[in-house]
Design a protein around this motif. Structure first.
Motif, short mmCIF file in Angstrom:
data_model
loop_
_atom_site.label_atom_id
_atom_site.label_comp_id
_atom_site.label_asym_id
_atom_site.label_seq_id
_atom_site.Cartn_x
_atom_site.Cartn_y
_atom_site.Cartn_z
N SER A 106 0.86 -1.18 0.00
CA SER A 106 0.00 0.00 0.00
C SER A 106 0.89 1.22 0.00
N ALA A 107 0.57 2.17 -0.84
CA ALA A 107 1.35 3.41 -0.94
C ALA A 107 2.83 3.14 -1.20
N GLY A 108 3.12 2.11 -1.97
CA GLY A 108 4.49 1.80 -2.33
C GLY A 108 5.29 1.07 -1.26
N VAL A 109 4.65 0.69 -0.16
CA VAL A 109 5.34 -0.02 0.93
C VAL A 109 4.79 -1.44 1.00
N SER A 110 5.67 -2.43 0.92
CA SER A 110 5.22 -3.82 1.01
C SER A 110 4.76 -4.11 2.43
N PHE A 111 3.86 -5.08 2.58
CA PHE A 111 3.38 -5.46 3.90
C PHE A 111 4.55 -5.91 4.77
N SER A 112 5.48 -6.67 4.20
CA SER A 112 6.64 -7.15 4.96
C SER A 112 7.45 -5.98 5.51
N ASP A 113 7.71 -4.98 4.68
CA ASP A 113 8.46 -3.81 5.14
C ASP A 113 7.69 -3.06 6.23
N TRP A 114 6.37 -2.98 6.06
CA TRP A 114 5.55 -2.28 7.04
C TRP A 114 5.57 -3.01 8.38
N VAL A 115 5.52 -4.34 8.35
CA VAL A 115 5.56 -5.11 9.60
C VAL A 115 6.89 -4.89 10.32
N VAL A 116 7.97 -4.85 9.57
CA VAL A 116 9.28 -4.60 10.18
C VAL A 116 9.29 -3.22 10.85
N GLN A 117 8.73 -2.20 10.18
CA GLN A 117 8.65 -0.87 10.77
C GLN A 117 7.76 -0.87 12.01
N HIS A 118 6.63 -1.58 11.94
CA HIS A 118 5.70 -1.68 13.06
C HIS A 118 6.38 -2.36 14.26
N THR A 119 7.12 -3.43 14.00
CA THR A 119 7.82 -4.15 15.07
C THR A 119 8.84 -3.24 15.74
N SER A 120 9.53 -2.45 14.96
CA SER A 120 10.52 -1.52 15.51
C SER A 120 9.83 -0.50 16.43
N ALA A 121 8.68 0.00 16.00
CA ALA A 121 7.94 0.96 16.82
C ALA A 121 7.43 0.31 18.10
N VAL A 122 6.96 -0.94 18.02
CA VAL A 122 6.47 -1.66 19.20
C VAL A 122 7.61 -1.88 20.19
N ARG A 123 8.80 -2.24 19.68
CA ARG A 123 9.97 -2.44 20.55
C ARG A 123 10.24 -1.21 21.41
N LYS A 124 10.10 -0.04 20.82
CA LYS A 124 10.38 1.20 21.53
C LYS A 124 9.33 1.50 22.60
N LEU A 125 8.13 0.96 22.44
CA LEU A 125 7.06 1.23 23.39
C LEU A 125 7.01 0.24 24.55
N LEU A 126 7.63 -0.92 24.39
CA LEU A 126 7.57 -1.95 25.43
C LEU A 126 8.54 -1.66 26.57
N PRO A 127 8.19 -2.11 27.78
CA PRO A 127 9.14 -1.99 28.89
C PRO A 127 10.41 -2.78 28.58
N ALA A 128 11.49 -2.47 29.26
CA ALA A 128 12.80 -3.06 28.97
C ALA A 128 12.82 -4.58 29.02
N ALA A 129 12.01 -5.20 29.85
CA ALA A 129 12.04 -6.65 30.01
C ALA A 129 11.21 -7.37 28.94
N MET A 130 10.50 -6.63 28.09
CA MET A 130 9.65 -7.25 27.08
C MET A 130 10.17 -6.93 25.68
N ALA A 131 10.00 -7.89 24.76
CA ALA A 131 10.40 -7.68 23.38
C ALA A 131 9.57 -8.57 22.48
N PRO A 132 9.30 -8.14 21.25
CA PRO A 132 8.60 -9.01 20.30
C PRO A 132 9.46 -10.26 20.03
N LEU A 133 8.80 -11.41 19.93
CA LEU A 133 9.52 -12.67 19.73
C LEU A 133 9.37 -13.24 18.34
N GLY A 134 8.34 -12.87 17.62
CA GLY A 134 8.10 -13.45 16.31
C GLY A 134 6.70 -13.17 15.84
N CYS A 135 6.05 -14.18 15.30
CA CYS A 135 4.71 -13.98 14.76
C CYS A 135 3.85 -15.21 14.99
#
Length: 94
Positions: free
Chosen positions: A29-58
């Motif tokens: 969408s808008a020239g951004v692949s879903f895969s690239d968007w998920v990577v960007q979304h994961t990066s944003a989520v990492r920044k919002l989580l407390p230090a002891a939590m991190a995304p693990l996968g899907c």
């Protein structure tokens, strides 16, 4: 805790939504692949989580065969995870 990645399309057009996981992973969408968007979304989520939590996968809700076929499409998304976890749920087995 499992959280779905929000849709790429901000307008929420249900008619434009992909009908299966493979179509979703190949979409853009808008020239951004879903895969690239998920990577960007994961990066944003990492920044919002407390230090002891991190995304693990899907997680994927699909048949075992469909999940195996999706493996190559998930590689770009999971590249940033040290030890990626993929949970596959087959809805037909309940």
């Amino acid at each position: 805790f499992a959280a779905a990645t929000p849709p790429l399309d901000e307008e929420g057009d249900a008619d434009a939504a992909p009908k299966d996981v493979a179509s979703l992973l190949k979409s853009s969408s808008a020239g951004v692949s879903f895969s690239d968007w998920v990577v960007q979304h994961t990066s944003a989520v990492r920044k919002l989580l407390p230090a002891a939590m991190a995304p693990l996968g899907c997680f994927v809700v699909a048949s075992e065969q469909a999940a195996k076929e999706l493996a190559a499409l998930l590689v770009p998304i999971l590249r940033g995870f040290p030890e990626p976890l993929v949970l596959s749920i087959d809805p037909s087995t309940r």
